[in-house]
Scaffold this motif. Sequence first.
Motif, short mmCIF file in Angstrom:
data_model
loop_
_atom_site.label_atom_id
_atom_site.label_comp_id
_atom_site.label_asym_id
_atom_site.label_seq_id
_atom_site.Cartn_x
_atom_site.Cartn_y
_atom_site.Cartn_z
N UNK A 99 15.99 -22.46 83.33
CA UNK A 99 16.11 -21.60 82.15
C UNK A 99 14.79 -20.85 81.88
N UNK A 100 13.66 -21.53 82.04
CA UNK A 100 12.36 -20.88 81.87
C UNK A 100 12.19 -19.75 82.89
N UNK A 139 5.95 -17.90 85.67
CA UNK A 139 6.87 -19.00 85.41
C UNK A 139 6.42 -20.28 86.11
N UNK A 140 5.90 -20.15 87.34
CA UNK A 140 5.38 -21.32 88.05
C UNK A 140 4.21 -21.92 87.28
N UNK A 141 3.35 -21.06 86.79
CA UNK A 141 2.19 -21.55 86.03
C UNK A 141 2.63 -22.27 84.76
N UNK A 142 3.56 -21.68 84.02
CA UNK A 142 4.05 -22.32 82.80
C UNK A 142 4.73 -23.66 83.10
N UNK A 172 4.53 -34.57 86.64
CA UNK A 172 5.79 -34.63 87.39
C UNK A 172 5.72 -33.77 88.65
N UNK A 173 5.18 -32.57 88.54
CA UNK A 173 5.16 -31.67 89.69
C UNK A 173 4.07 -32.02 90.70
N UNK A 213 10.60 -29.93 93.81
CA UNK A 213 11.44 -29.40 92.73
C UNK A 213 10.99 -28.02 92.28
N UNK A 214 9.70 -27.85 92.09
CA UNK A 214 9.18 -26.55 91.66
C UNK A 214 9.34 -25.51 92.76
N UNK A 215 9.17 -25.93 94.00
CA UNK A 215 9.37 -25.00 95.12
C UNK A 215 10.83 -24.58 95.22
N UNK A 216 11.75 -25.49 94.99
CA UNK A 216 13.18 -25.18 95.05
C UNK A 216 13.56 -24.16 93.98
N UNK A 217 13.10 -24.37 92.77
CA UNK A 217 13.39 -23.43 91.68
C UNK A 217 12.73 -22.08 91.95
N UNK A 218 11.51 -22.09 92.44
CA UNK A 218 10.78 -20.85 92.71
C UNK A 218 11.47 -20.02 93.78
N UNK A 219 11.91 -20.65 94.85
CA UNK A 219 12.58 -19.92 95.94
C UNK A 219 13.93 -19.39 95.47
#
Length: 154
Positions: free
Chosen positions: A85-86, A114-117, A125-126, A132-138
């Motif tokens: 959502x972010x 968005x990655x920074x936030x 967690x990250x 997880x963050x890489x999956x959302x970013x891609x």
Amino acid sequence: MNLRKLLLPVYSLLVLIVELFLGTSWKIVDLYMKTERIGGVPCVAFYCIEPSWVLALAVLLSPLLLSYLFVERWDSLREHAKTHFLFGLLVLPAGMCGLSPGGFLGVLYSISLAISFAYYMRKEHYIRNPFELALVSITWLFIGWVLALKPWAC
């Protein structure tokens, strides 16, 4: 196999499919894109000049909000949905309203923001789960790329 590690890519794939389906639907595109004939050029596209682009943004954000409310009771998917959502809040306006040459740069900028936030909000967690963050970013890089380049525009 851990059920959580299986659900995260499935959730991201569903977000990708729904956002690309809605983002390339002409009913939604007509809310934020207007084409005109100027001189000898048969189709010149203008983006986000009509007030209805806010409605298109709301339509594109609504599946993210509804899916977050649906998975809120499961701890394994709640934070992943919140991160999606972010990213949607930051990437969708840049993807919709960016013109083709500079639109992708705007998407890259909004994704880095968005990655920074997301990293700042859940740093511990990250650090343990960078996947997880890489999956959302891609996922959002691809969605933003399709919306920014608009191959269907004219």
